[in-house]
Scaffold this motif. Structure first.
Motif, PDB file in Angstrom:
ATOM      1  N   THR A   1     -14.547   4.881  -5.512  1.00 10.55           N
ATOM      2  CA  THR A   1     -14.145   3.523  -5.867  1.00 10.55           C
ATOM      3  C   THR A   1     -15.281   2.804  -6.587  1.00 10.55           C
ATOM      4  OG1 THR A   1     -13.160   1.482  -4.998  1.00 10.55           O
ATOM      5  CG2 THR A   1     -14.809   2.540  -3.630  1.00 10.55           C
TER       6      THR A   1
ATOM      7  N   ALA B   1      -7.857   2.546  -0.803  1.00 14.94           N
ATOM      8  CA  ALA B   1      -8.725   3.723  -0.939  1.00 14.94           C
ATOM      9  C   ALA B   1      -8.865   4.456   0.391  1.00 14.94           C
ATOM     10  CB  ALA B   1     -10.098   3.294  -1.460  1.00 14.94           C
TER      11      ALA B   1
ATOM     12  N   GLU C   1      -6.643  -1.806 -10.793  1.00 15.24           N
ATOM     13  CA  GLU C   1      -6.197  -3.186 -10.619  1.00 15.24           C
ATOM     14  C   GLU C   1      -6.507  -3.930 -11.908  1.00 15.24           C
ATOM     15  OE1 GLU C   1      -6.842  -7.086  -7.751  1.00 15.24           O
ATOM     16  OE2 GLU C   1      -7.778  -5.189  -7.242  1.00 15.24           O
TER      17      GLU C   1
ATOM     18  N   TRP D   1      -9.839   8.158  -8.600  1.00 14.38           N
ATOM     19  CA  TRP D   1     -10.637   6.986  -8.955  1.00 14.38           C
ATOM     20  C   TRP D   1      -9.879   5.743  -8.504  1.00 14.38           C
ATOM     21  CZ3 TRP D   1     -12.603   7.179 -14.735  1.00 14.38           C
ATOM     22  CH2 TRP D   1     -13.563   8.200 -14.864  1.00 14.38           C
ATOM     23  N   ASP D   2     -10.570   4.844  -7.837  1.00 13.54           N
ATOM     24  CA  ASP D   2     -10.015   3.542  -7.475  1.00 13.54           C
ATOM     25  C   ASP D   2     -10.884   2.500  -8.171  1.00 13.54           C
ATOM     26  OD1 ASP D   2      -8.786   1.366  -6.274  1.00 13.54           O
ATOM     27  OD2 ASP D   2      -9.935   1.549  -4.421  1.00 13.54           O
TER      28      ASP D   2
ATOM     29  N   VAL E   1     -12.148  10.296  -2.834  1.00 17.94           N
ATOM     30  CA  VAL E   1     -11.834   9.028  -3.489  1.00 17.94           C
ATOM     31  C   VAL E   1     -13.151   8.371  -3.884  1.00 17.94           C
ATOM     32  CG1 VAL E   1     -10.725   6.778  -3.282  1.00 17.94           C
ATOM     33  CG2 VAL E   1      -9.764   8.758  -2.071  1.00 17.94           C
TER      34      VAL E   1
ATOM     35  N   GLY F   1     -12.194  -1.762  -6.022  1.00 17.77           N
ATOM     36  CA  GLY F   1     -11.898  -1.340  -4.653  1.00 17.77           C
ATOM     37  C   GLY F   1     -11.512  -2.439  -3.686  1.00 17.77           C
TER      38      GLY F   1
ATOM     39  N   ARG G   1       0.832  -1.211   0.000  1.00 20.59           N
ATOM     40  CA  ARG G   1       0.000   0.000   0.000  1.00 20.59           C
ATOM     41  C   ARG G   1       0.865   1.259   0.000  1.00 20.59           C
ATOM     42  NH1 ARG G   1      -2.574  -0.260   4.955  1.00 20.59           N
ATOM     43  NH2 ARG G   1      -2.398  -2.503   5.188  1.00 20.59           N
TER      44      ARG G   1
ATOM     45  N   LEU H   1      -6.242   4.756  -9.742  1.00 24.14           N
ATOM     46  CA  LEU H   1      -5.699   3.446  -9.391  1.00 24.14           C
ATOM     47  C   LEU H   1      -6.474   2.403 -10.166  1.00 24.14           C
ATOM     48  CD1 LEU H   1      -5.450   3.746  -5.532  1.00 24.14           C
ATOM     49  CD2 LEU H   1      -3.537   3.169  -7.030  1.00 24.14           C
TER      50      LEU H   1
END
Length: 199
Positions: free
Chosen positions: A73, A59, A120, A49-50, A71, A53, A33, A118
């Protein structure tokens, strides 16, 4: 609602044990992190923007560090959303907003023009990456995390096509000491590729 968790230190890196988890969901380890945060470089008033999440550990770390920002998510899994909301309440965070949906179809649920994103890695990566890149403000930063080489190659190839600046790739592996009886050993968490870029 349980009493909010208190952390009296100015450093990022909330203990993993501070987050609620559930079968199939565990927080991103503290050390990873901190690395992701360092590459994201949020400002005090950033719009982040995540995308994906999960437990919300990252976040929540970001939201806690920038009370003047927000934030948002996006998460598709109902169980993850429930866990994310429990963690949000546990930390008494008010600038983290949770949206149920899937990228890229539901990115329109998030407020436009983030300056930090962010992501993933999931599928379809290229479509999602191009959509978030289009939304990102000029000079904004994008940080992608993936655990597989396929995701790394696809992300870096797509960023090259998009003309990204200052592309950085790091592989991070965290080893933590574990004790079993009188023996101690180092156990490794799953390695993570971090890809950071600036628009």
């Amino acid at each position: 609602m349980p009493n909010p968790f208190h952390w009296d230190f100015v450093t990022p890196g909330l203990p993993d044990s501070a987050f609620e988890d559930a079968p199939g969901f565990s927080p991103t380890p503290l050390e990873l992190r901190v690395m992701l945060l360092a590459h994201l470089r949020p400002r005090a008033d950033s719009l982040v923007w995540d995308v994906g999440g999960g437990t919300g550990a990252l976040a929540l770390e970001i939201a806690r560090l920038m009370p003047g920002g927000a934030v948002h998510t996006l998460e598709r899994d109902p169980e993850a959303i429930e866990l994310l909301e429990r963690n949000r309440q546990r930390f008494d965070i008010h600038n983290l907003h949770i949206h149920a949906g899937e990228a890229p179809e539901d990115l329109a649920l998030l407020p436009p023009h983030p300056d930090r994103v962010l992501l993933e890695v999931g599928r379809p990566l290229e479509d999602v990456l191009r959509a978030v890149w289009e939304a990102l403000q000029p000079s904004g930063r994008l940080v992608i995390s993936t655990v597989n080489l396929e995701g790394l190659v696809k992300a870096t190839d797509t960023l090259a096509q998009l003309g990204a600046h200052d592309v950085q790739v790091v592989q991070a592996t965290v080893h933590r000491m574990q004790r079993r009886g009188s023996q101690a050993k180092l156990a490794a968490a799953e390695p993570l590729f971090v890809i950071a870029a600036e628009r």
